[in-house]
Write an enzyme that holds these catalytic residues in place. Structure first.
Site, PDB file in Angstrom:
ATOM      1  N   ASP A  49       1.477   2.228  62.243  1.00 23.13           N
ATOM      2  CA  ASP A  49       0.258   2.011  61.702  1.00 23.13           C
ATOM      3  C   ASP A  49       0.187   0.670  61.227  1.00 23.13           C
ATOM      4  O   ASP A  49       1.300   0.122  60.364  1.00 23.13           O
ATOM      5  CB  ASP A  49      -0.579   2.851  60.832  1.00 23.13           C
ATOM      6  CG  ASP A  49      -2.066   2.538  60.752  1.00 23.13           C
ATOM      7  OD1 ASP A  49      -2.805   2.591  61.704  1.00 23.13           O
ATOM      8  OD2 ASP A  49      -2.294   2.034  59.621  1.00 23.13           O
ATOM      9  N   GLU A  58       1.007  -0.221  66.141  1.00 23.19           N
ATOM     10  CA  GLU A  58      -0.093  -0.715  66.370  1.00 23.19           C
ATOM     11  C   GLU A  58      -0.241  -2.094  65.817  1.00 23.19           C
ATOM     12  O   GLU A  58      -0.299  -2.399  64.829  1.00 23.19           O
ATOM     13  CB  GLU A  58      -1.205   0.091  65.781  1.00 23.19           C
ATOM     14  CG  GLU A  58      -2.440  -0.236  65.916  1.00 23.19           C
ATOM     15  CD  GLU A  58      -3.192  -0.283  64.651  1.00 23.19           C
ATOM     16  OE1 GLU A  58      -4.683  -0.180  64.825  1.00 23.19           O
ATOM     17  OE2 GLU A  58      -2.796  -0.085  63.693  1.00 23.19           O
TER      18      GLU A  58
END
Length: 486
Positions: free
Chosen positions: A231, A261
């Site tokens: 993340d 990400e």
């Protein structure tokens, strides 16, 4: 070699009823039958909102729904036992397991600490807005409900580089601790985007890095996961995960699938990250998502010849993880950019029926959400076709601003292989394309049923493939179409 198709196994608005791990276990065989062979599961550890936390407000990495903390034992998705059971069921059904890892920040500290800090402007984190001053920060994590089980380390302000709240003055600002400064090797949005939210992890502190590594070893040994989704990597030192991933590979004695990400539509930044992370980490193709979003929302004005322009698929296809939508792009979320329903099958054809990239199917598109319907049987057919079809080589016919197409040649030893895909974001039309001479005389039909044409390929494997206004048609050998439709 079986083509990988990943399911994002959750969406933002799932009910906070603690049942999702059980749901995934129950659906394991169904997911396999659909043609999916990997699943990205949501963050499994306790968040600061307890049973209501989607998983990105990390509180205790070691609490997988086992301890009474933050108002619940279970996480939003269930208990530790249910989590491990769901992994076992999914693995038994033939799916690889990819865990969602949030190493950017902690939230929900147990105690405050007085620390010296400097505040910075929200829109330019290179410019201080105060001198050095003492603040009271929620930065001490003692995890009283866990009582030191698995790991007795307690996190303090020394593990973090900043927060966004001074409890003493009830002041919201971006505070950097002492003379730490911000990590320079991060995205340069807002001058420096090291800080995102909560207690920002200080990756220059050796103890912080050591503790994250210890947790990784414990977690991988416990769960047996096959890879990771990382993340918010644009906010974390670009080379931070290199050693972490290499250690996990060594422990598992196999290569792990890892995707980061990095939320940016600037291709150069994504390429810089790939280089800085030693090409160990794939990235979500965010620029492609925005191209799909633009194509779906500009009333036919988007030039479909440019659908892959400026994307990872175009420049670094081996590291491109493609997607149409995700939990952050849903309606009401901070990165809302929902691809409209009429264009969903176009978009999924573009990621599922190509040789480049590793596609991710969104849970909300497969099963629907509270504010968006499932895409339907057409998506199921595309997933199954990806699993079933021998693609062969690929030939693009991106020669019209509205109507584009491509063919998959298939294989000489597979009479039912090959495909021709044609789509338009405006008026319909037709496109003359060659599949392959090995399919001479074969009859191709639209798997999606959007067009009733039966296209018989000539001696060169060529045919004229029609498409209706605003639609996509996926032409395959009629025998394959019959098998997939059941």
């Amino acid at each position: 070699m079986r083509k990988q198709t990943i399911l994002q196994g959750f969406e933002w608005y799932l009910p906070a009823d603690g049942n999702h791990w059980k749901t995934l276990a129950e659906k394991a065989e169904e997911l396999h039958r659909l043609g999916l062979n990997a699943i990205w599961m949501p963050p499994a550890y306790k968040g600061s909102e307890g049973a209501n936390d989607v998983g990105y407000g990390t509180y205790d990495l070691y609490d997988l729904g086992e301890f009474d903390q933050k108002g619940s034992i279970a996480t939003k998705y269930g208990t530790k036992e249910e989590y491990l059971s769901s992994i076992a069921a999914l693995k038994k059904a033939g799916l690889k397991i990819y865990a969602d890892i949030v190493f950017d920040h902690f939230m929900g500290a147990d105690e405050t600490e007085v620390v010296s800090a400097v505040s910075y402007h929200f829109d330019d984190r290179t410019k201080p807005s105060s001198g050095e001053e003492e603040i009271e920060a929620w930065t001490k994590f003692t995890f009283p409900g866990r009582k030191g089980k698995y790991n007795d380390y307690q996190w303090t302000w020394k593990n973090f580089s900043g927060v966004d709240y001074d409890a003493r003055e009830k002041d919201h600002a971006i505070f950097n601790f002492a003379d730490k400064g911000w990590e320079p090797k991060v995205d340069d949005e807002n001058g420096n985007f090291d800080y995102l939210m909560g207690c920002n992890l200080d990756m220059e502190n050796p103890e912080t890095v050591e503790q994250l590594d210890k947790w990784g070893k414990w977690y991988q040994e416990l769960t047996g996961v096959d890879g990771y989704r990382l993340d918010a990597v644009k906010h974390i030192r670009f080379d931070l995960f290199v050693d972490w991933i290499l250690h996990r590979r060594e422990e598992k004695a196999e290569e792990l699938f890892v995707v980061g990400e990095y939320w940016s539509d600037e291709l150069e930044k994504l390429q810089e990250y790939l280089d800085s992370s030693g090409n160990l980490i794939s990235l979500f193709d965010v620029p492609l998502h925005f191209n799909l979003f633009q194509a779906a929302s500009t009333m036919g004005e988007f030039d479909m010849r440019q659908i892959f322009a400026g994307t990872l698929i175009e420049t670094r296809p081996d590291w491109a993880v493609t997607f149409v939508d995700n939990h952050d792009t849903q309606h009401g979320q901070s990165l809302e950019s929902w691809v409209e329903g009429w264009f969903k099958l176009h978009a999924y054809s573009l990621i599922l029926l190509r040789n480049e990239g590793t596609p991710v199917v969104f849970w909300g598109d497969l099963y629907g959400t509270e504010n968006a319907e499932a895409v339907g049987e057409g998506l199921n057919a595309l997933i199954k076709l990806r699993e079933t079809l021998n693609f062969g080589n690929q030939a693009d016919y991106f020669d019209d601003p509205d109507v584009i197409g491509w063919t998959l040649t298939g294989d000489f030893d597979d009479a039912e292989s090959g495909a021709a895909i044609v789509m338009t974001n405006a008026k319909g039309g037709e496109k003359e394309m060659t599949v392959s001479a090995i399919h001479e005389g074969a009859t191709f039909v639209d798997l999606l049923g959007n067009n009733e044409a039966k296209v018989v390929l000539d001696e060169n494997g060529q045919g004229t493939f029609p498409v209706n206004d605003g639609q996509v048609s996926v032409y395959v050998n009629e025998k394959i179409a019959e098998k997939i439709r059941g």
